[in-house]
Design an enzyme around this catalytic site. Structure first.
Site, PDB file in Angstrom:
ATOM      1  N   ASP A   1       2.117  45.590  58.525  1.00 48.78           N
ATOM      2  CA  ASP A   1       1.743  45.340  57.139  1.00 48.78           C
ATOM      3  C   ASP A   1       2.204  43.913  56.804  1.00 48.78           C
ATOM      4  OD1 ASP A   1       0.777  45.519  54.568  1.00 48.78           O
ATOM      5  OD2 ASP A   1       1.689  47.456  54.119  1.00 48.78           O
TER       6      ASP A   1
HETATM    7  C1  BGC Z   1      -0.346  46.348  51.541  1.00 48.60           C
HETATM    8  C2  BGC Z   1      -1.469  46.769  52.474  1.00 48.60           C
HETATM    9  C3  BGC Z   1      -2.554  45.732  52.491  1.00 48.60           C
HETATM   10  C4  BGC Z   1      -1.956  44.398  52.866  1.00 48.60           C
HETATM   11  C5  BGC Z   1      -2.982  43.285  52.940  1.00 48.60           C
HETATM   12  C6  BGC Z   1       0.104  44.934  51.789  1.00 48.60           C
HETATM   13  O1  BGC Z   1       0.985  44.498  50.803  1.00 48.60           O
HETATM   14  O2  BGC Z   1       0.731  47.241  51.708  1.00 48.60           O
HETATM   15  O3  BGC Z   1      -1.982  48.006  52.074  1.00 48.60           O
HETATM   16  O4  BGC Z   1      -3.570  46.097  53.375  1.00 48.60           O
HETATM   17  O5  BGC Z   1      -0.984  44.054  51.884  1.00 48.60           O
HETATM   18  O6  BGC Z   1      -3.525  42.990  51.715  1.00 48.60           O
END
Ligand code: BGC
Length: 756
Positions: free
Chosen positions: A280
């Protein structure tokens, strides 16, 4: 009761099975040969480059791409922009490896659909598939071939704002929705220009954050992990999903992004997943905050060794991985394995053969009339009618003066929810606009916002009361702004924010019939409203066409058919609350005082999981499960359903089962299959459902899943149907474990931990 006709509707659940045109990820010999040939030519630096994802914010992107340091880009959108970067990668980098462009296309790209929690409320996987297909067409025309969806985190705590992004509390419902999204995004053939690679997230346990606080620690038993939190991920893997995202949280003390058990042992070995894992956002960098990595280099080492293939934006892989391999701290074979996984998906997407996007397609495929119509239909299908006392709904189309009251009645941006990609507030139809447009006489609607979401003045409330007094019917649109749910939007109080409860109570005191339309990204605590208003409609965050969808339901052009995908608590203190709770040694009714309960409220939710009303009524009869003794093979359920009212409508049939006695305690009730049926007024149908073996399985010894032997009692979900029951026997021994290479173990001998 009129019985129009009887026919058999066979509902075959497609359990993540691949369509014939689709080859399972990592099983296409031609692609594998191309991957190996390319891998053989790559330098260590080029290999690491493929594992690196940067965002648009990186200042030196052009140069980095030309030097082969960027495998993927996030947040670069639009045909022109993506083509520009792609040209640098394909024309200037030594090996011409195309970039994979990723973006969060969660409930729409330009046409915004209701939030995923609402889509789950349709209990109709076809709706999820349609949302994903339309989103994929729109996004791919803008150069996006990889999306961070579906989110399949089980959420049993509505304080957690990200409950909005998933399909609710139950593994079977979440799994069926996950498979449908993946079918919609990836379509039959990943190499088609409008197919988008899906990424399930957040692996794993993220939704069980302590206190409902986002990013917080998670601690759970192996049995709960296996029974509740892992199954949607396994369903996604079986539906050929191309990638997984590792989550931010710790799981039993170990950050999920540094967890070799869940990533390597379960996902890559036991399940034989051949796509790739992306971290993530900066979750590799955050291993230092978690206190498990001493520095960035150590963070890169831990994530890599655990099985994270791509680094989303921490920069630690690109900076340290080559050195770690040179020093022997990371085996080159592990690096190669990660590179293979990423290249495999790039080849499968056809990026090497068709790296660019056709510029002209972009505008013409977005927010078309057909997309709007689908968004309206699906939003209307997601609305849940919770109360309709005295049939105050549907509203009369003419001759009624309606007061529309509430700060969210005309709030366009809230309708878009929390992942609205390229959705525009200016393109949204608000509830007020839709009600006004539909009202026959121009003067029949009066509007008073009653203040803002977080505060109302005495004057705001007085104006609302005056509007109510001047009307025959009141429609109040209350709830949360779009930014009050989603990521980093946990709440400790789940009542109506600000002074809305006071506004509601004051308007109800006028004595006018009040309908409340709730706008929210989570189940709220609506106990007072549920007791005092005439009608209550949960409308979630319904998207671009949300206003029209609400009007369609309020005026009866669409008969509501949504059912709650997550329990609605009567007080925050009951949380976590979910239908499939374990038994206790002191159930309610056992003793006047010393039972498992509260002294200030009861254990029952305000509205249970699966609850939802209609403008018509349904009865069910003749539940049969076959065969009566089911050692192997398919288990089938049939039931007759009749629409006993005077309107056409759809109902959801939820089939539950008990779990026989095992070594561990198990839930008293488990959803095992469901289907949604449309019936004309008076129509009767016999519906058949297949009960997947997986949904009967439990982790009885805290290890792999198995079907226990004994008697399974089946019954339907809705309380009023509880009297319909059927049972089957599954004789011993059927202890078939679920894993990559399933094994049969005898009931006497416990399976050794983590065997294959
Ligand atoms: C979130 C994810 C997301 C990623 C990219 C993160 O902060 O937890 O769900 O896909 O950002 O935007």
């Amino acid at each position: 009761m009129k019985r129009a006709r009887s026919l058999v509707a066979v509902v075959v659940l497609v359990l993540g099975s691949l369509s014939s045109a689709q080859t399972a990820v990592g099983r296409d010999a031609a692609i594998e040969a191309r991957v190996e040939a390319l891998l053989g030519k790559m330098t260590l630096a080029e290999k690491v480059g493929q594992l690196n994802q940067y965002s648009i914010e990186r200042k030196t992107l052009d140069q980095d791409i030309a030097e082969g340091k960027v495998g993927s880009l996030i947040y670069v959108t639009g045909a022109e922009e993506t083509n520009r970067y792609q040209r640098i990668a394909v024309e200037k980098s030594r090996l011409h490896i195309p970039i994979l462009f990723g973006f969060d296309v969660v409930h729409g790209y330009r046409t915004i659909f209701p939030i995923p929690l609402a889509i789950a409320g349709t209990w109709d996987p076809r709706a999820a598939q349609e949302v994903a297909r339309i989103s994929a067409v729109e996004a791919s025309a803008a150069g996006i071939r990889w999306t961070y969806a579906p989110m399949v985190d089980i959420a049993r705590d509505p304080r957690w704002g990200r409950i909005a992004e998933g399909a609710g509390e139950d593994p079977v419902l979440v799994s069926r929705m996950a498979e449908a999204y993946i079918r919609g995004f990836q379509n039959k053939d990943l190499s088609q220009p409008d197919s988008v690679a899906a990424c399930v997230k957040h692996y794993v346990g993220y939704g069980a954050a302590e206190g409902g606080r986002d990013y917080n620690a998670v601690d759970m038993s192996e049995a709960r992990l296996r029974e509740v939190y892992l199954p949607p991920f396994l369903a996604a893997k079986n539906a050929n999903v191309t990638s997984f995202m590792s989550s931010f949280n710790t799981l039993n003390g170990l950050p999920a992004t540094a967890n070799p058990y869940t990533l390597r042992e379960v996902l890559k070995n036991e399940w034989d997943f051949r796509g790739f894992v992306v971290s993530d956002w900066n979750s590799i960098g955050e291993l230092i905050n978690h206190g498990v990595a001493v520095d960035k280099r150590d963070a890169a080492r831990l994530a890599m060794r655990a099985g994270v293939d791509m680094d989303m934006n921490s920069g630690n892989y690109i900076e340290y991985l080559a050195g770690l391999v040179r020093d022997g701290a990371v085996p080159e074979a592990e690096l190669d394995d990660s590179v293979r996984r990423i290249l495999r998906i790039k080849f499968a997407l056809g990026l090497f053969d068709h790296p660019y996007i056709e510029d002209k397609r972009e505008a013409s495929v977005q927010l078309t009339a057909a997309d709007r119509a689908a968004a309206r239909r699906i939003a209307a299908e997601s609305l849940v009618l919770l109360k309709n006392e005295g049939d105050v709904l549907p509203l009369k189309k003419t001759g009624t003066k309606i007061a529309v009251i509430g700060p969210l009645a005309d709030d366009a941006s809230t309708m878009l929810g929390n992942w609205f990609a390229k959705g525009q507030a200016s393109e949204v139809v608000t509830i007020l606009q839709a009600l006004r447009a539909r009202q026959a006489q121009g003067d029949a609607i009066v509007f008073a916002p009653g203040g803002e979401v977080t505060k109302s003045t005495a004057r705001d409330i007085a104006a609302a009361v005056a509007a109510a007094n001047a009307a025959d019917q009141v429609v109040m649109v209350l709830g949360e702004r779009g930014d009050m749910s989603g990521e980093a939007a946990s709440r400790s109080d789940l009542g109506l924010p600000g002074d809305q409860e006071k506004l509601l109570e004051t308007v109800v005191a006028t004595g006018k019939p009040v309908t409340v339309v709730v706008i929210s990204g989570r189940p709220l605590v609506l106990t007072w409203a549920a007791e005092h208003v005439r009608a209550l409609v949960e409308a979630w965050l319904p998207g671009t066409e949300g206003g029209n969808a609400v009007a369609d339901v309020l005026f009866g052009d669409v008969n509501p058919s949504g059912h709650l995908p997550a329990t609605m608590p009567r007080s925050v203190g009951q949380i976590p609350i979910y239908y499939s709770a374990l038994s206790t040694g002191r159930p309610v009714g056992n003793d006047a005082r010393y039972f498992s309960g509260y002294i200030d409220t009861n254990n029952e939710p305000l509205y249970p999981f699966g609850y939802g009303l209609s403008y018509t009524t349904f009865t069910v009869s003749d539940l049969k499960i076959s065969p009566a003794t089911a050692n192997h093979g398919e288990i089938k359920a049939t039931v007759e359903i009749t629409n006993t009212g005077s309107r056409d409508g759809s109902d959801v049939i939820e089939l539950n089962s008990t779990v026989p006695k095992g070594e561990l305690a198990h839930p008293e009730r488990k959803l095992v299959a469901f289907t949604k049926v449309f019936l004309k007024a008076g129509e009767t149908r016999k519906v058949e459902m297949i009960v997947p073996r997986e949904s009967l399985m439990v982790a009885d010894r805290g290890e792999k899943l198995q079907v226990l032997h004994g008697t399974y009692r089946f019954f339907l979900g809705n309380e009023k149907r509880a009297e319909l029951e059927a049972s089957i026997d599954i004789p011993a021994p059927e202890l078939k474990t679920v894993g990559a290479k399933s094994s049969i173990v005898t009931p006497e001998k416990p399976a050794p931990k983590h065997t294959d």
